[in-house]
Design a protein around this motif. Structure first.
Motif, mmCIF file in Angstrom:
data_model
loop_
_atom_site.group_PDB
_atom_site.id
_atom_site.type_symbol
_atom_site.label_atom_id
_atom_site.label_comp_id
_atom_site.label_asym_id
_atom_site.label_seq_id
_atom_site.Cartn_x
_atom_site.Cartn_y
_atom_site.Cartn_z
ATOM 1 N N LEU A 1 0.825 -1.212 0.000
ATOM 2 C CA LEU A 1 0.000 0.000 0.000
ATOM 3 C C LEU A 1 0.856 1.258 0.000
ATOM 4 C CD1 LEU A 1 -2.871 -0.958 2.484
ATOM 5 C CD2 LEU A 1 -2.992 -0.756 -0.005
ATOM 6 N N GLY A 2 1.977 1.217 0.719
ATOM 7 C CA GLY A 2 2.864 2.381 0.718
ATOM 8 C C GLY A 2 3.436 2.661 -0.666
ATOM 9 N N TRP A 3 3.882 1.594 -1.357
ATOM 10 C CA TRP A 3 4.405 1.802 -2.712
ATOM 11 C C TRP A 3 3.316 2.259 -3.673
ATOM 12 C CZ3 TRP A 3 9.153 2.562 -3.919
ATOM 13 C CH2 TRP A 3 10.176 1.999 -3.153
ATOM 14 N N VAL A 4 2.107 1.726 -3.524
ATOM 15 C CA VAL A 4 1.000 2.166 -4.392
ATOM 16 C C VAL A 4 0.718 3.643 -4.179
ATOM 17 C CG1 VAL A 4 -1.472 1.911 -4.802
ATOM 18 C CG2 VAL A 4 -0.036 -0.121 -4.591
ATOM 19 N N PHE A 5 0.748 4.085 -2.928
ATOM 20 C CA PHE A 5 0.511 5.509 -2.656
ATOM 21 C C PHE A 5 1.595 6.384 -3.279
ATOM 22 C CE2 PHE A 5 1.370 9.185 0.108
ATOM 23 C CZ PHE A 5 0.163 9.842 -0.019
ATOM 24 N N VAL A 6 2.865 5.956 -3.159
ATOM 25 C CA VAL A 6 3.960 6.748 -3.737
ATOM 26 C C VAL A 6 3.827 6.829 -5.254
ATOM 27 C CG1 VAL A 6 6.446 6.822 -4.082
ATOM 28 C CG2 VAL A 6 5.530 6.280 -1.834
ATOM 29 N N ILE A 7 3.514 5.697 -5.898
ATOM 30 C CA ILE A 7 3.366 5.697 -7.363
ATOM 31 C C ILE A 7 2.193 6.563 -7.793
ATOM 32 C CG2 ILE A 7 2.852 4.218 -9.345
ATOM 33 C CD1 ILE A 7 4.385 1.987 -7.926
ATOM 34 N N ALA A 8 1.071 6.461 -7.070
ATOM 35 C CA ALA A 8 -0.085 7.297 -7.412
ATOM 36 C C ALA A 8 0.222 8.780 -7.240
ATOM 37 C CB ALA A 8 -1.286 6.901 -6.536
ATOM 38 N N LEU A 9 0.974 9.109 -6.194
ATOM 39 C CA LEU A 9 1.339 10.512 -5.988
ATOM 40 C C LEU A 9 2.227 11.019 -7.111
ATOM 41 C CD1 LEU A 9 1.267 12.974 -4.108
ATOM 42 C CD2 LEU A 9 3.255 12.043 -2.928
ATOM 43 N N LEU A 10 3.200 10.205 -7.530
ATOM 44 C CA LEU A 10 4.069 10.620 -8.630
ATOM 45 C C LEU A 10 3.293 10.778 -9.929
ATOM 46 C CD1 LEU A 10 7.225 8.431 -7.913
ATOM 47 C CD2 LEU A 10 6.934 10.871 -7.486
ATOM 48 N N LEU A 11 2.360 9.844 -10.200
ATOM 49 C CA LEU A 11 1.550 9.960 -11.404
ATOM 50 C C LEU A 11 0.679 11.215 -11.368
ATOM 51 C CD1 LEU A 11 0.414 6.258 -11.975
ATOM 52 C CD2 LEU A 11 2.082 7.574 -13.305
ATOM 53 N N GLY A 12 0.114 11.511 -10.206
ATOM 54 C CA GLY A 12 -0.703 12.723 -10.105
ATOM 55 C C GLY A 12 0.099 13.982 -10.351
ATOM 56 N N ILE A 13 1.315 14.040 -9.787
ATOM 57 C CA ILE A 13 2.163 15.208 -10.016
ATOM 58 C C ILE A 13 2.526 15.324 -11.493
ATOM 59 C CG2 ILE A 13 4.414 16.219 -9.493
ATOM 60 C CD1 ILE A 13 4.205 15.027 -6.710
#
Length: 407
Positions: free
Chosen positions: A36-48
């Motif tokens: 879940l932590g890695w999914v959150f980081v990837i989603a944040l990078l994609l959003g940026i």
């Protein structure tokens, strides 16, 4: 006092005379939490990244300033309606080809700075009209048409002060941008310094008029001074007006002709960046944390319980904390007395004092003060308290032993 040797597995928690090894393994986060932590980081990078692409790809709105269809403060819908009231037909177009097709001898071409077009395309568009009105103070258009250059504006309203008949009844205007006219260009609404707010030139049989319209002809400024009359004098001289609104969709500017970043950087930059990336990946693999559960291993040390006791004693002596030391001594004494008097380990101070008083035939009050009285405040008082507690333990031991030896 006995000495207990205790090997330590993960941590040693000494308690009095013994040391107890801690076998509790550290709590490890589950795989689901890491995922879940890695999914959150990837989603944040994609959003940026998507947000950055939106800002990069979004084109600035070119239709708001002096747009004849915009009722906003910077639009020119009020001027367009005022010109239509004079019987003039206004055709708004966002295509330079459509604008060129709509122009004829009875039409006036109106445009702001066509900065979505190249110099060649802007010149070709203006060559299609016999009368051109530029509502801009762009230095590019001044240079392209050789009309003059910018000049500092003085405060106050100015009158026409020129021989052009359409400006005779305009009155005064308060211009924000002034220009020094070039040779062969007539300036109107002049200041004493010679700077003009309106430039008029005849180029190859075409009449070109330039004025800074954003300050004079926008919706929020049209009712001031003679601004409305100036707008009619500029746009209501012929039966038709072709108003060109520039947009990026109609741009002829090609991005392929300019130099890219790769063309402007030295040739060694790309290999150096690649080498740094490889070095960074190698460092991450070499020094990075390995994934997987932690393994608890026995430490090759042996901690003696007496060492812990002595260390605490030295710390207490160094801190000169007599009350704390007295509390520790009293706790040990109460624990040992409770065991010798066959009481519960959780027996209270009054219970232990009563039992000891019964065995020793001494007043209970004195034992209450000794076992639970106020703590000492100096080293001398602490030594005296320890001596009396040791004497009490010895006396209780003797009394209990005597009772056991009786027939």
């Amino acid at each position: 006092m006995s000495i207990v040797d205790a090997p330590v597995s993960a941590a040693v928690v000494p308690d009095g005379d013994s040391a107890v090894p801690s076998t509790a393994a550290p709590h490890l986060p589950g795989r689901g939490r890491r995922v879940l932590g890695w999914v959150f980081v990837i989603a944040l990078l994609l959003g940026i990244g998507l947000l950055s692409m939106r800002f990069v790809a979004a084109s600035p709105d070119l239709t708001g300033t002096l747009n004849p269809e915009s009722p906003g403060p910077g639009g020119a819908k009020a001027l367009a309606e005022l010109v239509r009231d004079q019987g003039v037909d206004i055709e708004v177009t966002r295509s330079r080809l459509s604008a060129a097709d709509a122009l004829d001898a009875d039409a006036t071409l109106v445009l702001t700075d066509p900065y979505a077009l190249t110099d060649e395309a802007a010149t070709t568009l203006m060559e299609s009209a016999d009368r051109v009105v530029l509502l801009t103070s762009s230095a590019r258009m001044l240079r392209l048409l050789d009309l003059g250059e910018d000049a500092p504006a003085e405060s106050g309203a100015v009158d026409a002060q020129c021989a052009l008949p359409e400006f005779a009844r305009v009155g005064s205007i308060d211009a924000e941008r002034m220009f020094m006219s070039a040779t062969g260009v007539e300036g109107c609404f002049r200041e004493p310094s010679g700077a003009s707010a309106v430039l008029r030139a005849d180029v190859d049989g075409r009449t070109i008029t330039l004025v800074e319209g954003a300050h004079l002809l926008a919706n929020d400024a049209l009712a001031e001074n003679g601004n409305a009359a100036l707008g009619l004098a500029l746009l209501a001289q012929q039966d038709r007006v072709v108003w060109y609104v520039p947009t990026f969709a109609d741009s002829d500017i090609s991005s392929g002709g300019g130099a890219s970043i790769a063309d402007l950087t030295p040739g060694w930059i790309s290999p150096a960046i690649l080498l740094l990336l490889i070095a960074a990946i190698a460092a991450i693999v070499w020094r990075g944390r390995r994934f997987g559960p932690l393994v608890a291993e026995s430490l090759p040390v042996t901690v003696r319980a007496a060492e812990t006791m002595q260390g605490r004693a030295r710390l207490t002596a160094k801190a000169a904390d007599a009350p704390h030391a007295a509390a520790v001594i009293r706790t040990g004494t109460l624990t040992r007395l409770a065991a010798r008097l066959a009481l519960s380990p959780r027996a209270s101070v009054p219970e232990i004092a009563d039992a000891a008083s019964d065995r020793l035939r001494v007043p209970r009050t004195s034992l209450y003060d000794l076992l639970g009285g106020p703590p000492p405040q100096s080293d001398n008082e602490l030594i005296e308290l320890a001596r009396r507690l040791a004497e009490l333990e010895t006396a209780v031991d003797d009394a209990v032993r005597t009772e056991r030896n009786r027939p």
